[in-house]
Design a protein around this motif. Sequence first.
Motif, mmCIF file in Angstrom:
data_model
loop_
_atom_site.group_PDB
_atom_site.id
_atom_site.type_symbol
_atom_site.label_atom_id
_atom_site.label_comp_id
_atom_site.label_asym_id
_atom_site.label_seq_id
_atom_site.Cartn_x
_atom_site.Cartn_y
_atom_site.Cartn_z
ATOM 1 N N LEU A 1 -4.715 30.916 12.166
ATOM 2 C CA LEU A 1 -4.457 30.690 13.578
ATOM 3 C C LEU A 1 -4.081 29.245 13.861
ATOM 4 C CD1 LEU A 1 -7.309 32.830 15.255
ATOM 5 C CD2 LEU A 1 -4.859 33.352 15.157
ATOM 6 N N LEU A 2 -4.781 28.320 13.189
ATOM 7 C CA LEU A 2 -4.449 26.901 13.369
ATOM 8 C C LEU A 2 -3.027 26.620 12.892
ATOM 9 C CD1 LEU A 2 -7.809 25.175 12.282
ATOM 10 C CD2 LEU A 2 -6.826 25.260 14.577
ATOM 11 N N LEU A 3 -2.669 27.249 11.751
ATOM 12 C CA LEU A 3 -1.317 27.031 11.231
ATOM 13 C C LEU A 3 -0.259 27.573 12.204
ATOM 14 C CD1 LEU A 3 0.506 26.120 8.910
ATOM 15 C CD2 LEU A 3 0.173 28.342 7.838
ATOM 16 N N LEU A 4 -0.510 28.767 12.737
ATOM 17 C CA LEU A 4 0.410 29.332 13.709
ATOM 18 C C LEU A 4 0.509 28.467 14.948
ATOM 19 C CD1 LEU A 4 -0.394 33.176 13.560
ATOM 20 C CD2 LEU A 4 1.607 31.999 12.636
ATOM 21 N N LEU A 5 -0.669 27.948 15.371
ATOM 22 C CA LEU A 5 -0.672 27.092 16.548
ATOM 23 C C LEU A 5 0.134 25.828 16.301
ATOM 24 C CD1 LEU A 5 -1.741 26.680 19.409
ATOM 25 C CD2 LEU A 5 -3.793 25.607 18.426
ATOM 26 N N ALA A 6 0.005 25.256 15.103
ATOM 27 C CA ALA A 6 0.748 24.036 14.786
ATOM 28 C C ALA A 6 2.254 24.301 14.745
ATOM 29 C CB ALA A 6 0.264 23.483 13.444
ATOM 30 N N ALA B 1 3.809 26.750 16.238
ATOM 31 C CA ALA B 1 4.272 27.043 17.593
ATOM 32 C C ALA B 1 4.436 25.769 18.393
ATOM 33 C CB ALA B 1 3.284 27.988 18.276
ATOM 34 N N ALA B 2 3.457 24.839 18.243
ATOM 35 C CA ALA B 2 3.526 23.587 18.985
ATOM 36 C C ALA B 2 4.736 22.765 18.547
ATOM 37 C CB ALA B 2 2.237 22.797 18.774
ATOM 38 N N THR B 3 4.975 22.714 17.234
ATOM 39 C CA THR B 3 6.130 21.942 16.731
ATOM 40 C C THR B 3 7.431 22.548 17.212
ATOM 41 O OG1 THR B 3 4.810 21.351 14.787
ATOM 42 C CG2 THR B 3 7.188 21.036 14.652
ATOM 43 N N THR B 4 7.554 23.881 17.140
ATOM 44 C CA THR B 4 8.768 24.577 17.564
ATOM 45 C C THR B 4 9.016 24.352 19.051
ATOM 46 O OG1 THR B 4 8.365 26.248 15.881
ATOM 47 C CG2 THR B 4 9.925 26.806 17.641
ATOM 48 N N ALA B 5 7.910 24.430 19.857
ATOM 49 C CA ALA B 5 8.064 24.223 21.293
ATOM 50 C C ALA B 5 8.532 22.804 21.584
ATOM 51 C CB ALA B 5 6.736 24.510 21.988
ATOM 52 N N ALA B 6 8.007 21.854 20.823
ATOM 53 C CA ALA B 6 8.414 20.461 21.035
ATOM 54 C C ALA B 6 9.880 20.266 20.709
ATOM 55 C CB ALA B 6 7.537 19.539 20.186
ATOM 56 N N CYS B 7 10.318 20.913 19.625
ATOM 57 C CA CYS B 7 11.717 20.763 19.227
ATOM 58 C C CYS B 7 12.661 21.503 20.164
ATOM 59 C CB CYS B 7 11.909 21.276 17.793
ATOM 60 S SG CYS B 7 11.129 20.194 16.555
ATOM 61 N N ARG B 8 12.211 22.571 20.824
ATOM 62 C CA ARG B 8 13.047 23.360 21.706
ATOM 63 C C ARG B 8 13.104 22.797 23.120
ATOM 64 N NH1 ARG B 8 16.431 27.882 20.553
ATOM 65 N NH2 ARG B 8 15.879 28.605 18.470
ATOM 66 N N LEU B 9 11.971 22.337 23.605
ATOM 67 C CA LEU B 9 11.864 22.040 25.030
ATOM 68 C C LEU B 9 11.906 20.555 25.362
ATOM 69 C CD1 LEU B 9 9.041 24.615 25.884
ATOM 70 C CD2 LEU B 9 11.517 24.895 26.145
ATOM 71 N N THR B 10 11.856 19.671 24.381
ATOM 72 C CA THR B 10 11.834 18.233 24.661
ATOM 73 C C THR B 10 13.085 17.587 24.086
ATOM 74 O OG1 THR B 10 10.650 17.741 22.631
ATOM 75 C CG2 THR B 10 9.296 18.254 24.560
ATOM 76 N N GLU B 11 13.147 16.266 24.263
ATOM 77 C CA GLU B 11 14.282 15.499 23.769
ATOM 78 C C GLU B 11 14.312 15.446 22.263
ATOM 79 O OE1 GLU B 11 16.680 14.318 25.524
ATOM 80 O OE2 GLU B 11 15.831 14.975 27.436
ATOM 81 N N LEU B 12 13.246 15.914 21.597
ATOM 82 C CA LEU B 12 13.182 15.852 20.143
ATOM 83 C C LEU B 12 14.158 16.831 19.474
ATOM 84 C CD1 LEU B 12 9.302 15.660 19.646
ATOM 85 C CD2 LEU B 12 10.967 13.794 19.435
ATOM 86 N N ARG B 13 14.744 17.783 20.271
ATOM 87 C CA ARG B 13 15.636 18.766 19.645
ATOM 88 C C ARG B 13 16.898 18.135 19.058
ATOM 89 N NH1 ARG B 13 16.059 19.693 25.168
ATOM 90 N NH2 ARG B 13 18.139 19.332 26.096
ATOM 91 N N HIS B 14 17.238 16.915 19.532
ATOM 92 C CA HIS B 14 18.419 16.230 19.009
ATOM 93 C C HIS B 14 18.110 15.446 17.749
ATOM 94 C CE1 HIS B 14 20.520 17.388 22.643
ATOM 95 N NE2 HIS B 14 19.563 16.795 23.410
#
Length: 328
Positions: free
Chosen positions: A260-265, A267-280
């Motif tokens: 679960l922790l791995l999935l959470l990590a 998911a958190a990384t993917t969300a950061a890359c999708r929804l923030t300026e980090l996607r570039h």
Amino acid sequence: MGKSNKVLNLKDKISDNELDMSLSNLTEVPVKELASLTKATFLDLSCNNLTSLPPEFCNLTHLVKLDLSKNQLTCLPDDLGNLASLQHLDLYNNKLSTLPVGFSKLRSLKWLDLKDNPLDAGLAKAAGDCLDVKQCKQCATRVLKYMLTLQEEADRAREKRLLREKELEKKREAKKRDREAREKEARKREKAEEKEKRRKEYNAQVAAAVTAAPMPQPQQQKKKKSKKKNGQASAKKKTAARAAPKPCRSVLGVIVKLFLLLLLAVAATTAACRLTELRHQDACVPLDAALDRGLAWASKQEVVVRQLLGDLSAAVKEFLESMQTSKS
């Protein structure tokens, strides 16, 4: 007025150091008036009607010569010996049978006349005759010696009496102590008997209670022992059964938590890359591409995933049922 006249009359009767009160029909001696006339060392009270002398008369310690002859004296005061200055004493023709023991204290007495008195035999023998000055002087010496002997005998008798009284008191005290000791011992013995009686009653009650209680039969005792052993064995088995799955359960829980922790990590990384300026960022480009490929693959493999989830659910259900069976 009468008292002042009496004192005045006494002063009129003083000649040099002699106070003459003879032939005055006296029945009592005026001691208070005489006490103030210390000049009169010779007192003449002869030829009166005196039957006794008051105790206060012995306070006239200034007297040197005293004439009490031809009276009706039957006794003399016990403290006559206080007249320490008295040297001449005339007791002729009275009714004396004895003299007070304190008479022996008249150490200054040089002249004494006891004629014509109903004296006791011993005193009469000691006094002897008093027909001239020499005999009267001898009378004084012998009577003083005789009275001193009586004084010593009286003292010894008094000491013996006191000793007897002390001995009697000691005996009474000893008897009292013995009686108290016996009473104390009797009370102690009664208490001990009462305590022993209570102890016996208590023991009898305990014995009666033990006798009245039902004794377990040998077979019942064996059954109880076997039941107890069986119960202990079953309890041990249940305890072992409950304790056995604990390690598996704990390992499985750890694995689930890590997953679960791995999935959470992820998911958190993917969300950061999708929804923030980090996607570039360069690091997020391959992650986004992998996520897209995964979603595309997942959509293609929907049926396989559903089958896998069904198999996984069945496996979990079977595992849980086995766990409940092992517990029961």
